[in-house]
Design a protein around this motif. Structure first.
Motif, PDB file in Angstrom:
ATOM      1  N   VAL A 110      65.970  52.741  39.681  1.00 21.40           N
ATOM      2  CA  VAL A 110      65.907  51.710  38.645  1.00 21.40           C
ATOM      3  C   VAL A 110      67.159  50.857  38.757  1.00 21.40           C
ATOM      4  O   VAL A 110      68.257  51.381  38.943  1.00 21.40           O
ATOM      5  N   PHE A 111      67.001  49.560  38.657  1.00 14.01           N
ATOM      6  CA  PHE A 111      68.154  48.658  38.723  1.00 14.01           C
ATOM      7  C   PHE A 111      67.796  47.353  38.018  1.00 14.01           C
ATOM      8  O   PHE A 111      66.626  47.044  37.784  1.00 14.01           O
ATOM      9  N   ARG A 112      68.826  46.614  37.671  1.00 12.26           N
ATOM     10  CA  ARG A 112      68.605  45.283  37.114  1.00 12.26           C
ATOM     11  C   ARG A 112      68.778  44.258  38.225  1.00 12.26           C
ATOM     12  O   ARG A 112      69.822  44.222  38.885  1.00 12.26           O
ATOM     13  N   ALA A 113      67.774  43.437  38.449  1.00 10.46           N
ATOM     14  CA  ALA A 113      67.806  42.403  39.486  1.00 10.46           C
ATOM     15  C   ALA A 113      68.563  41.200  38.932  1.00 10.46           C
ATOM     16  O   ALA A 113      67.961  40.225  38.478  1.00 10.46           O
ATOM     17  N   ASN A 114      69.869  41.284  38.969  1.00 13.54           N
ATOM     18  CA  ASN A 114      70.683  40.315  38.240  1.00 13.54           C
ATOM     19  C   ASN A 114      71.162  39.143  39.077  1.00 13.54           C
ATOM     20  O   ASN A 114      72.045  38.407  38.668  1.00 13.54           O
ATOM     21  N   LYS A 115      70.600  38.959  40.279  1.00 16.41           N
ATOM     22  CA  LYS A 115      70.924  37.746  41.020  1.00 16.41           C
ATOM     23  C   LYS A 115      69.722  37.277  41.823  1.00 16.41           C
ATOM     24  O   LYS A 115      68.911  38.067  42.294  1.00 16.41           O
ATOM     25  N   ASN A 116      69.625  35.999  41.945  1.00 16.64           N
ATOM     26  CA  ASN A 116      68.520  35.337  42.606  1.00 16.64           C
ATOM     27  C   ASN A 116      68.650  35.475  44.126  1.00 16.64           C
ATOM     28  O   ASN A 116      69.739  35.443  44.660  1.00 16.64           O
ATOM     29  N   GLY A 117      67.530  35.663  44.812  1.00 13.65           N
ATOM     30  CA  GLY A 117      67.575  35.700  46.264  1.00 13.65           C
ATOM     31  C   GLY A 117      66.574  36.676  46.853  1.00 13.65           C
ATOM     32  O   GLY A 117      65.751  37.266  46.144  1.00 13.65           O
ATOM     33  N   THR A 118      66.649  36.850  48.162  1.00 19.30           N
ATOM     34  CA  THR A 118      65.798  37.791  48.880  1.00 19.30           C
ATOM     35  C   THR A 118      66.666  38.919  49.419  1.00 19.30           C
ATOM     36  O   THR A 118      67.657  38.672  50.108  1.00 19.30           O
TER      37      THR A 118
END
Length: 469
Positions: free
Chosen positions: A119-127
């Motif tokens: 589980v993690f927070r996807a806190n930045k935009n990108g691939t």
């Protein structure tokens, strides 16, 4: 899947009980719930993958929902979302799953139907990449993309392409007699493409890594002209291992910017020889791309084959770790420690997997001129799924070749010539059999096309012709 249902329910009760291995998630939850005894949550996005074998590769397969049955599916999530990725072991081997960019890594699972999660927070935009971190599993196919938000178009770097086409090997000398040959070399310094998202400031001969494949005959009188453009910032030179003379030519070709220096030599010894820049610090000039090979064919030339390819192995030592984006800066400390971040065939990490296509037909004979620019590491050259019919050990063309060889050692500054018949269709992987180096970019493909002969190879499992294994 009653077991997995109970497992998933347990996951949804408490982040503290997950064993997530995610520093980013733990820090986020600690800040959001100071003074709380237990943190309950519901992820914004949940994906479930299972491990499997498909087309001869280890893979992740979508287990349910929109990604069901997709191989290594793209996982698309909004920026800022809390993401849970469940992993079910579908093949009984040991696996894990990780998203390094977000500090998330699971425990290992080894029993069939065993499960884990991150589980993690996807806190930045990108691939970004998700993968199995066990040695060799990424190379075997266990990786995919997690796409956060709307990735910007800047991900692909527009830069000059310096990878050398392996099919450009010059003209065979055939039956001709000795003659005069002139070779013009231009030393260049330019920022160029290393991978899709990265560049490096290469130093080259003729804007390619490796430099041009020089092809002459024993007895030829060869003149080498080395020009260093006036906009260069370094002195450059050339040392050809085929030369009998001071420094292999380096003693008389220390060329300052804006000048040209020349020398001539007689090709006394047949063989396949490395050349490289020999200006101090020599190892830096080599790692930056200043190496290549010269073939001195014996009298009467080499035997005819259907395909010839020119492949050289190199190393880059950068401050940034492997996988980084943008300009990768040279690291003297890592060079002296002989700890490269990037390894490649023909100048870039995907030169022989994406940029250029090496192909053969069933029944054809392939010859590979293989050398190691280095500057430091020995190669254990191997083609997965093939056996070398002939190996000209240490690139000695006048010695009797070794036969039926699986892997051949090539030292830095050394070379070999291998030949083999391609007898079954498929995609064959060129590697250094120090296989952790595949993870640093060292791989190439040879694609064999044609009709399958089931007396040579047969399986009830469908074979993906694009599989590297």
């Amino acid at each position: 899947m009653k077991f997995f249902g109970r497992f998933l329910s347990g996951l949804l009760l408490c982040a503290a009980g997950l064993g997530l291995g995610s520093a980013a998630w733990a820090a986020d939850q600690a800040g959001a719930s100071a003074g709380s005894r237990a943190v309950t949550y519901k992820p914004d996005v949940i994906f479930t993958l299972r491990t499997s074998i498909a087309g001869g590769r280890l893979v992740f397969i979508g287990d349910r929902g929109a990604i069901a049955e997709q191989v290594n599916p793209d996982l698309k999530v909004p920026e800022g979302a809390v993401v849970q990725i469940n992993l079910i072991n579908g093949d009984g081997a040991t696996h894990d799953i990780a998203v390094p960019e977000f500090g998330a890594k699971s425990d290992h699972i080894s029993g069939k139907s065993a499960a884990t999660a991150i589980v993690f927070r996807a806190n930045k935009n990108g691939t970004f990449e998700y993968l199995c971190t066990l040695p060799g599993h990424k190379a075997a196919g266990m990786f995919g993309k997690i796409i956060v938000g709307e990735p910007s178009k800047e991900a692909k770097v527009e830069a000059p392409q310096i990878a050398h086409d392996p099919s450009i090997v010059g003209t065979p000398v055939g039956k001709r007699g000795p003659q005069k040959v002139t070779v013009d070399l231009l030393t260049t310094e330019l920022e160029a493409r290393l991978g899709d998202n990265s560049t490096y400031r290469f130093w080259t001969f003729n804007n390619k890594v490796p430099g041009p494949f020089i092809r002459v005959r024993v007895g030829d009188d060869v003149t080498i002209n080395v020009t260093n453009p006036k906009d260069s910032t370094h002195i450059h030179s050339i040392d050809l291992h085929a030369v009998t003379g001071p420094g292999g030519g380096a003693a008389v070709t220390q060329v300052p910017p804006g000048q040209t220096k020349s020398f001539s030599f007689k090709a006394l010894h047949p063989g396949l020889f490395v050349y490289h820049c020999a200006t101090p610090m020599v190892a830096q000039h080599i790692t930056n791309g200043m190496y290549g090979m010269i073939l001195v064919e014996p009298e009467g030339g080499l035997s005819k084959v259907d395909h010839e390819f020119y492949v050289m192995q190199g190393e880059l030592y950068t401050t940034e770790t492997h996988g980084g984006s943008g300009l990768q800066e040279f690291s003297l400390e890592k060079l002296l420690a002989e700890n490269p971040e990037h390894m490649m065939f023909n100048g870039s990490m995907d030169a022989l997997t994406k940029i250029y296509s090496m192909e053969s037909q069933v029944g054809d004979t392939v010859r590979i001129f293989f050398g190691v620019g280095g500057p430091n590491l020995t190669s254990s050259f191997h083609v997965i799924g093939e056996v070398f019919d002939r190996v000209y050990d240490q690139a000695s063309l006048t010695s009797k070749p070794l036969t039926d060889v699986q892997t051949t050692l090539v030292p830095p500054g050394g070379a070999t010539m291998v030949e083999f018949k391609t007898e079954y269709p498929g995609r064959y992987l060129l590697v250094d059999h120090a296989l952790s180096r595949v993870e640093k970019g060292l791989a190439g493909f040879l694609t064999v096309k044609g009709k399958a002969d089931h007396t040579i190879f047969h399986s009830d499992e469908p074979v993906d012709p694009n599989s590297g294994h």
